[in-house]
Design a protein around this motif. Structure first.
Motif, PDB file in Angstrom:
ATOM      1  N   LEU A 188      34.174  16.129  33.166  1.00 34.72           N
ATOM      2  CA  LEU A 188      33.903  16.051  31.975  1.00 34.72           C
ATOM      3  C   LEU A 188      33.546  17.390  31.789  1.00 34.72           C
ATOM      4  O   LEU A 188      34.134  18.284  30.737  1.00 34.72           O
ATOM      5  N   SER A 189      34.883  18.624  32.511  1.00 36.72           N
ATOM      6  CA  SER A 189      34.832  20.193  32.810  1.00 36.72           C
ATOM      7  C   SER A 189      36.834  19.770  31.957  1.00 36.72           C
ATOM      8  O   SER A 189      36.462  20.520  30.608  1.00 36.72           O
ATOM      9  N   PHE A 191      29.731  17.484  25.850  1.00 41.43           N
ATOM     10  CA  PHE A 191      30.235  17.674  27.132  1.00 41.43           C
ATOM     11  C   PHE A 191      29.830  18.479  28.434  1.00 41.43           C
ATOM     12  O   PHE A 191      29.676  17.984  29.567  1.00 41.43           O
ATOM     13  N   LYS A 200      24.413  16.730  34.963  1.00 38.17           N
ATOM     14  CA  LYS A 200      24.942  16.433  36.280  1.00 38.17           C
ATOM     15  C   LYS A 200      24.791  17.378  37.205  1.00 38.17           C
ATOM     16  O   LYS A 200      24.121  16.061  38.625  1.00 38.17           O
ATOM     17  N   LEU A 237      35.291  23.785  39.012  1.00 36.29           N
ATOM     18  CA  LEU A 237      35.261  23.176  37.040  1.00 36.29           C
ATOM     19  C   LEU A 237      35.451  24.432  36.354  1.00 36.29           C
ATOM     20  O   LEU A 237      35.555  24.236  35.599  1.00 36.29           O
ATOM     21  N   ASP A 293      31.968  11.873  36.381  1.00 37.13           N
ATOM     22  CA  ASP A 293      32.496  12.565  37.133  1.00 37.13           C
ATOM     23  C   ASP A 293      32.191  13.801  36.488  1.00 37.13           C
ATOM     24  O   ASP A 293      32.480  14.410  35.489  1.00 37.13           O
ATOM     25  N   ALA A 294      32.319  14.757  37.423  1.00 33.29           N
ATOM     26  CA  ALA A 294      32.000  16.695  36.939  1.00 33.29           C
ATOM     27  C   ALA A 294      33.321  17.179  36.382  1.00 33.29           C
ATOM     28  O   ALA A 294      33.435  17.706  35.415  1.00 33.29           O
ATOM     29  N   ASP A 295      34.361  16.055  36.761  1.00 33.20           N
ATOM     30  CA  ASP A 295      36.074  17.410  37.460  1.00 33.20           C
ATOM     31  C   ASP A 295      36.273  17.330  35.554  1.00 33.20           C
ATOM     32  O   ASP A 295      36.401  17.376  34.744  1.00 33.20           O
ATOM     33  N   LEU A 347      27.955  17.804  31.785  1.00 33.07           N
ATOM     34  CA  LEU A 347      28.291  17.997  33.257  1.00 33.07           C
ATOM     35  C   LEU A 347      26.871  19.358  33.483  1.00 33.07           C
ATOM     36  O   LEU A 347      26.811  19.075  34.920  1.00 33.07           O
TER      37      LEU A 347
END
Length: 253
Positions: free
Chosen positions: A189-190, A160, A167, A234, A185-187, A164
Motif C-alpha cells: 500500500l505504501s 491508498f 490497516k 513505510l 499488505d502495508a508495504d 494504509l
C-alpha cells in the motif's frame, strides 16, 4: 426504485451526461492550453519536448510532462492535433473523471471501515452519486488542462493512504469482506500510494505535498507508539514508489 438508484450504472450515466453537457455546451481553453498543445504536438511529430519560439522548435522545461504525454497519446490515437483533436481530448477526460468518481466512492467505503464497516454498499452508492453529479469537478473535462488528471491522481493517492492508515490501526479487520485496498499488505500500500502520487507529480509538481502531510500523520500515529522502525520502512516504500514514475523523466537526454 431503491434498487434502480443503487445500481452504479445509473450515477455513472448521469455523470456522463453532465460531463458531455459541459463538453458540448461550454468547451473552453486557456493560455496554458496553448503551451500543452505545442509541447504535445512537437513531442509527437518531432520527438522533442519543445515549443515554437520565434518560428523555431525550442526545447523547454516550462511544464512537467504528464499532461503533454496525455495529449500526445490522444493525438496519436485520433490522428489529429490541436483544436482538431479537442473533442477527443475532452472525451478522454470524461472517461478519466468517471473513473475518479469510482475511486472516490471506494475511498468512502474505505473510510467507512474506520467505524463499524456496515452499510458499505449504501456508502459506495451515495458517494458515487455525489461525485458523479458534482459540477465543480465535472466542468474541468471541458477544458484541456491538468485538473482532471490531477483530481484522479489525488483521489487514488488518498485511497491508498487511507487504506494504509486503517490497516495499521485495525489489522484484524482485513477479512475477505474488506474493500480491496485494505486486503493489500502495508508495504505494498505504501508503494502504491507513492506511485500514485508520483504519477500525479508528472501532472502537477506540488503533488508530493500530499505525501508529506500523510507522513506526518503516520509518524504521529506510529512514533508515539514506539514504532519507529515501521515508520521508517513505510516512509522508504512511499518515497520509492513516488520516485519510480519520475525516473524516465529524470533520465531524459
Amino acid at each position: 426504485m431503491r434498487r434502480i438508484f443503487s445500481n452504479p450504472l445509473l450515477p455513472l450515466a448521469a455523470g456522463l451526461s453532465l460531463r458531455f453537457f459541459f463538453v458540448l455546451k461550454y468547451p473552453a481553453g486557456s493560455g496554458d492550453t496553448v503551451l500543452y498543445d505545442q509541447i504535445a504536438t512537437n513531442w509527437l511529430k518531432h520527438h522533442a519536448y519543445a515549443m515554437n519560439v520565434a518560428g523555431a522548435i525550442t526545447p523547454v522545461d516550462i511544464r512537467v510532462p504528464g499532461y503533454p504525454a496525455f495529449l500526445a497519446m490522444i493525438y496519436w490515437l485520433s490522428g489529429k492535433t490541436g483544436p482538431d483533436a479537442r473533442f477527443w481530448v475532452m472525451t478522454a477526460q470524461v472517461a478519466v473523471d468517471l473513473l475518479t468518481c469510482l475511486v472516490i466512492a471506494q475511498l468512502a467505503v474505505a473510510l467507512n471501515q474506520a467505524f463499524d464497516g456496515r452499510g458499505a454498499r449504501t456508502t459506495f452508492t451515495v458517494a458515487l452519486w455525489l461525485a458523479a453529479l458534482c459540477p465543480f469537478t465535472a466542468n474541468y473535462v471541458a477544458v484541456p488542462l491538468t485538473e482532471t488528471l490531477a483530481i484522479f491522481s489525488t483521489a487514488l493517492t488518498l485511497l491508498f493512504l487511507c487504506a494504509l492508515l486503517l490497516k495499521l490501526r485495525a489489522p484484524q479487520r482485513q477479512a475477505a469482506r474488506a474493500p480491496w485496498p485494505m486486503r493489500v499488505d502495508a508495504d505494498r500500500l505504501s508503494v502504491l500510494a507513492g506511485f500514485a502520487a508520483g504519477l500525479g507529480t508528472l501532472v502537477r509538481p506540488e503533488t508530493p505535498l500530499l505525501l508529506l502531510v500523510a507522513l506526518g500523520v503516520l509518524g504521529f500515529y506510529l512514533c508515539r507508539n514506539g514504532q519507529w522502525r515501521v515508520m521508517l520502512r513505510l516512509a522508504t516504500f512511499i518515497g520509492f514508489g513516488c520516485v519510480l514514475p519520475l525516473l524516465p523523466w529524470a533520465d531524459r537526454k
